[in-house]
Design a protein around this motif. Structure first.
Motif, PDB file in Angstrom:
ATOM      1  N   LEU A 240       0.826  -1.209   0.000  1.00 34.44           N
ATOM      2  CA  LEU A 240       0.000   0.000   0.000  1.00 34.44           C
ATOM      3  C   LEU A 240       0.863   1.264   0.000  1.00 34.44           C
ATOM      4  O   LEU A 240       0.515   2.265  -0.646  1.00 34.44           O
ATOM      5  CB  LEU A 240      -0.932  -0.016   1.218  1.00 34.44           C
ATOM      6  CG  LEU A 240      -1.849   1.203   1.367  1.00 34.44           C
ATOM      7  CD1 LEU A 240      -2.778   1.330   0.170  1.00 34.44           C
ATOM      8  CD2 LEU A 240      -2.654   1.110   2.664  1.00 34.44           C
ATOM      9  N   LEU A 241       1.971   1.237   0.731  1.00 30.50           N
ATOM     10  CA  LEU A 241       2.879   2.390   0.724  1.00 30.50           C
ATOM     11  C   LEU A 241       3.400   2.691  -0.684  1.00 30.50           C
ATOM     12  O   LEU A 241       3.546   3.851  -1.069  1.00 30.50           O
ATOM     13  CB  LEU A 241       4.054   2.135   1.673  1.00 30.50           C
ATOM     14  CG  LEU A 241       3.837   2.467   3.142  1.00 30.50           C
ATOM     15  CD1 LEU A 241       5.054   2.040   3.957  1.00 30.50           C
ATOM     16  CD2 LEU A 241       3.567   3.957   3.318  1.00 30.50           C
ATOM     17  N   ASN A 245       2.782   6.261  -2.371  1.00 26.69           N
ATOM     18  CA  ASN A 245       3.934   7.054  -2.828  1.00 26.69           C
ATOM     19  C   ASN A 245       3.804   7.440  -4.300  1.00 26.69           C
ATOM     20  O   ASN A 245       4.165   8.564  -4.695  1.00 26.69           O
ATOM     21  CB  ASN A 245       5.226   6.273  -2.606  1.00 26.69           C
ATOM     22  CG  ASN A 245       5.646   6.247  -1.153  1.00 26.69           C
ATOM     23  OD1 ASN A 245       5.369   7.175  -0.394  1.00 26.69           O
ATOM     24  ND2 ASN A 245       6.308   5.177  -0.741  1.00 26.69           N
ATOM     25  N   PHE A 246       3.305   6.522  -5.110  1.00 28.23           N
ATOM     26  CA  PHE A 246       3.077   6.838  -6.520  1.00 28.23           C
ATOM     27  C   PHE A 246       2.016   7.928  -6.668  1.00 28.23           C
ATOM     28  O   PHE A 246       2.144   8.840  -7.498  1.00 28.23           O
ATOM     29  CB  PHE A 246       2.649   5.572  -7.268  1.00 28.23           C
ATOM     30  CG  PHE A 246       2.529   5.759  -8.746  1.00 28.23           C
ATOM     31  CD1 PHE A 246       3.656   5.794  -9.553  1.00 28.23           C
ATOM     32  CD2 PHE A 246       1.276   5.885  -9.335  1.00 28.23           C
ATOM     33  CE1 PHE A 246       3.540   5.965 -10.926  1.00 28.23           C
ATOM     34  CE2 PHE A 246       1.160   6.051 -10.702  1.00 28.23           C
ATOM     35  CZ  PHE A 246       2.293   6.094 -11.510  1.00 28.23           C
ATOM     36  N   PHE A 247       0.977   7.855  -5.865  1.00 27.35           N
ATOM     37  CA  PHE A 247      -0.071   8.881  -5.870  1.00 27.35           C
ATOM     38  C   PHE A 247       0.498  10.251  -5.480  1.00 27.35           C
ATOM     39  O   PHE A 247       0.224  11.262  -6.137  1.00 27.35           O
ATOM     40  CB  PHE A 247      -1.184   8.461  -4.907  1.00 27.35           C
ATOM     41  CG  PHE A 247      -2.266   9.479  -4.730  1.00 27.35           C
ATOM     42  CD1 PHE A 247      -3.276   9.613  -5.660  1.00 27.35           C
ATOM     43  CD2 PHE A 247      -2.275  10.301  -3.608  1.00 27.35           C
ATOM     44  CE1 PHE A 247      -4.282  10.555  -5.486  1.00 27.35           C
ATOM     45  CE2 PHE A 247      -3.268  11.245  -3.436  1.00 27.35           C
ATOM     46  CZ  PHE A 247      -4.273  11.373  -4.378  1.00 27.35           C
ATOM     47  N   VAL A 248       1.297  10.272  -4.416  1.00 25.13           N
ATOM     48  CA  VAL A 248       1.889  11.534  -3.949  1.00 25.13           C
ATOM     49  C   VAL A 248       2.836  12.118  -4.998  1.00 25.13           C
ATOM     50  O   VAL A 248       2.839  13.333  -5.252  1.00 25.13           O
ATOM     51  CB  VAL A 248       2.626  11.307  -2.617  1.00 25.13           C
ATOM     52  CG1 VAL A 248       3.448  12.530  -2.234  1.00 25.13           C
ATOM     53  CG2 VAL A 248       1.624  10.982  -1.514  1.00 25.13           C
ATOM     54  N   VAL A 334      -4.784  12.880 -15.417  1.00 24.92           N
ATOM     55  CA  VAL A 334      -3.922  12.434 -14.315  1.00 24.92           C
ATOM     56  C   VAL A 334      -4.741  12.097 -13.077  1.00 24.92           C
ATOM     57  O   VAL A 334      -4.553  11.040 -12.447  1.00 24.92           O
ATOM     58  CB  VAL A 334      -2.857  13.506 -14.004  1.00 24.92           C
ATOM     59  CG1 VAL A 334      -2.118  13.178 -12.714  1.00 24.92           C
ATOM     60  CG2 VAL A 334      -1.863  13.630 -15.147  1.00 24.92           C
ATOM     61  N   MET A 335      -5.663  12.965 -12.722  1.00 26.03           N
ATOM     62  CA  MET A 335      -6.419  12.748 -11.488  1.00 26.03           C
ATOM     63  C   MET A 335      -7.371  11.562 -11.615  1.00 26.03           C
ATOM     64  O   MET A 335      -7.636  10.868 -10.628  1.00 26.03           O
ATOM     65  CB  MET A 335      -7.192  14.016 -11.119  1.00 26.03           C
ATOM     66  CG  MET A 335      -6.305  15.161 -10.697  1.00 26.03           C
ATOM     67  SD  MET A 335      -5.145  14.710  -9.375  1.00 26.03           S
ATOM     68  CE  MET A 335      -6.246  14.226  -8.073  1.00 26.03           C
ATOM     69  N   LEU A 340      -8.398   6.627  -8.971  1.00 27.44           N
ATOM     70  CA  LEU A 340      -8.786   5.228  -9.081  1.00 27.44           C
ATOM     71  C   LEU A 340      -7.760   4.329  -8.385  1.00 27.44           C
ATOM     72  O   LEU A 340      -8.117   3.374  -7.674  1.00 27.44           O
ATOM     73  CB  LEU A 340      -8.922   4.859 -10.552  1.00 27.44           C
ATOM     74  CG  LEU A 340      -9.394   3.429 -10.868  1.00 27.44           C
ATOM     75  CD1 LEU A 340     -10.789   3.183 -10.290  1.00 27.44           C
ATOM     76  CD2 LEU A 340      -9.378   3.179 -12.365  1.00 27.44           C
ATOM     77  N   LEU A 341      -6.483   4.633  -8.571  1.00 23.86           N
ATOM     78  CA  LEU A 341      -5.430   3.873  -7.899  1.00 23.86           C
ATOM     79  C   LEU A 341      -5.554   3.981  -6.376  1.00 23.86           C
ATOM     80  O   LEU A 341      -5.480   2.966  -5.653  1.00 23.86           O
ATOM     81  CB  LEU A 341      -4.068   4.397  -8.350  1.00 23.86           C
ATOM     82  CG  LEU A 341      -2.854   3.972  -7.520  1.00 23.86           C
ATOM     83  CD1 LEU A 341      -2.613   2.474  -7.647  1.00 23.86           C
ATOM     84  CD2 LEU A 341      -1.614   4.752  -7.934  1.00 23.86           C
ATOM     85  N   PHE A 342      -5.750   5.167  -5.883  1.00 20.49           N
ATOM     86  CA  PHE A 342      -5.826   5.377  -4.438  1.00 20.49           C
ATOM     87  C   PHE A 342      -7.015   4.626  -3.845  1.00 20.49           C
ATOM     88  O   PHE A 342      -6.895   3.975  -2.783  1.00 20.49           O
ATOM     89  CB  PHE A 342      -5.944   6.884  -4.164  1.00 20.49           C
ATOM     90  CG  PHE A 342      -5.767   7.266  -2.730  1.00 20.49           C
ATOM     91  CD1 PHE A 342      -4.506   7.387  -2.166  1.00 20.49           C
ATOM     92  CD2 PHE A 342      -6.885   7.492  -1.928  1.00 20.49           C
ATOM     93  CE1 PHE A 342      -4.347   7.746  -0.841  1.00 20.49           C
ATOM     94  CE2 PHE A 342      -6.733   7.849  -0.598  1.00 20.49           C
ATOM     95  CZ  PHE A 342      -5.459   7.973  -0.057  1.00 20.49           C
TER      96      PHE A 342
END
Length: 382
Positions: A240-241, A245-248, A334-335, A340-342
């Motif tokens: 999950l991290l 991290n990819f989201f951030v 992008v969002m 969706l990933l998050f």
């Protein structure tokens, strides 16, 4: 001719009379005259050389590179010779009358003329650079004065302002969106830090449970399955991290690079708008003045400056419109992916669905770093 006469006299036979005295020959008078002529010629040449040397010494000094000062008189030893080659003087030569000084080519006044010419050239170049800098400072000062005057007039409601209502609304919306996205970025980083600390705590707790299961036979099973649970949670937490991290990272790129680049163009556009309004107001003031020759010349110059600023303003307005359009399209794309990933990653983790969590990372092409990948190898530590 004198040398011929002397050689003839040296080979001539001299008769002796009966009294033992030399006889008087016809050639005697010629020999005597030749000797006197030779003596006078030598004396004249010597005096001329002496006068020339003396004049050369008095006017320009001796040839110091080839002379020496001899002490101790005639016939002195070499110890009394003092070399004077280190003393330098102006190099000159003399013509036949020993009076006119002629400078040697490449020395003397020609060298001074060359150095003075080069110094004058350097001075002219420096003066040109100074004038150019002065003109630049003058233009900057005049432009700053006009813009400051226009800004104060707008702030106090006395000056007119060019406004594009549609574009201004889009710019304000972008700034508000950036502020909200910065808040999302700040909270996401805080979540990442807290969750990282929780995963580290779970890892330490699992190790402690495993150690106690070996040292407590009566509670081996209980400590054992708790240790397995914490290790599983730790593994899923690291997955999950990676997703967070990819989201951030994606949000940070969108906010601090893409949006910031558009805002820099907007800032240039606003400066161009202010300059255009300043020159436009200046032109309006000059148009109300007298229409004499000087006034007409000033109006023409102001019109040229105003047209230049207007072209710059319109060009930057077009750039801002295009960048805002592309930014909106990029932001949506992008969002949509990152949200969706998050959502999928958070849902799979807290549902305990390890397979779905791993599938989410594969769907978005996220590769996790193996444990200890951030640490340098033993070769790098050497």
């Amino acid at each position: 001719m004198a040398d011929g006469i002397m050689s003839k006299a040296a080979t001539m036979e001299i008769p002796i009379n009966r009294n033992g005295n030399t006889g008087t020959l016809p050639e005697d008078d010629g020999l005597e005259q030749a000797a006197k002529l030779q003596w006078r010629l030598d004396e004249k040449v010597g005096s001329c050389r002496g006068a020339r040397d003396l004049q050369q010494v008095m006017v320009s000094g001796p040839n110091l590179n080839e002379t020496s000062i001899v002490s101790g008189g005639y016939g002195g030893t070499a110890e009394g010779i003092i070399p004077t080659g280190s003393i330098k003087g102006p190099a000159v030569r003399y013509n036949a009358d020993f009076n006119k000084r002629i400078p040697v080519t490449g020395l003397g006044p020609s060298m001074h003329h060359s150095s003075s010419s080069s110094s004058m050239t350097a001075e002219d170049a420096g003066r040109g650079v100074a004038v150019e800098k002065l003109e630049t400072v003058k233009k900057w000062g005049l432009n700053t004065y006009k813009c400051t005057k226009q800004m104060i007039s707008e702030r106090f409601g006395r000056g007119s302002r060019t406004v594009d209502l549609e574009l201004e609304a889009q710019i304000e919306l972008l700034r508000d969106t950036k502020r909200k996205y910065e808040n999302v970025l700040r909270l996401s980083r805080a979540l990442t830090n807290h969750f990282y600390n929780m995963v580290q705590t779970q890892h330490a707790l699992g190790d402690t449970f495993a150690d106690l299961s070996q040292k407590s036979p009566e509670l081996r099973d209980e400590f054992g399955y708790n240790a397995e649970t914490q290790k599983l949670l730790c593994k899923n937490g690291e997955t999950l991290l990676g997703a967070i991290n990819f989201f951030v990272s994606s949000i940070n790129t969108l906010v601090n690079k893409t949006m910031e680049d558009t805002l820099m163009t907007i800032k240039m556009y606003e400066n161009a708008r202010l300059e255009y309004d300043a020159y436009r107001s200046d032109l309006e003031e000059l148009s109300l003045g007298p229409r004499d020759a000087a006034g007409v010349a000033r109006i023409d110059a102001a019109q040229q400056h105003c047209q230049v600023q207007k072209d710059k303003y319109e060009r930057l307005r077009s750039d801002v419109t295009i960048k805002l359009k592309f930014l909106e399209e990029n932001k949506v794309k992008v969002m949509h992916k990152q949200l969706l990933l998050f959502h999928n990653a958070i849902s799979a983790y807290f549902a305990g669905n390890q397979q779905q969590l791993e599938q989410t990372l594969k769907q978005f092409s996220i590769k996790l770093k193996p444990p200890g990948a951030d640490k340098p190898s033993w070769l790098e530590e050497q």
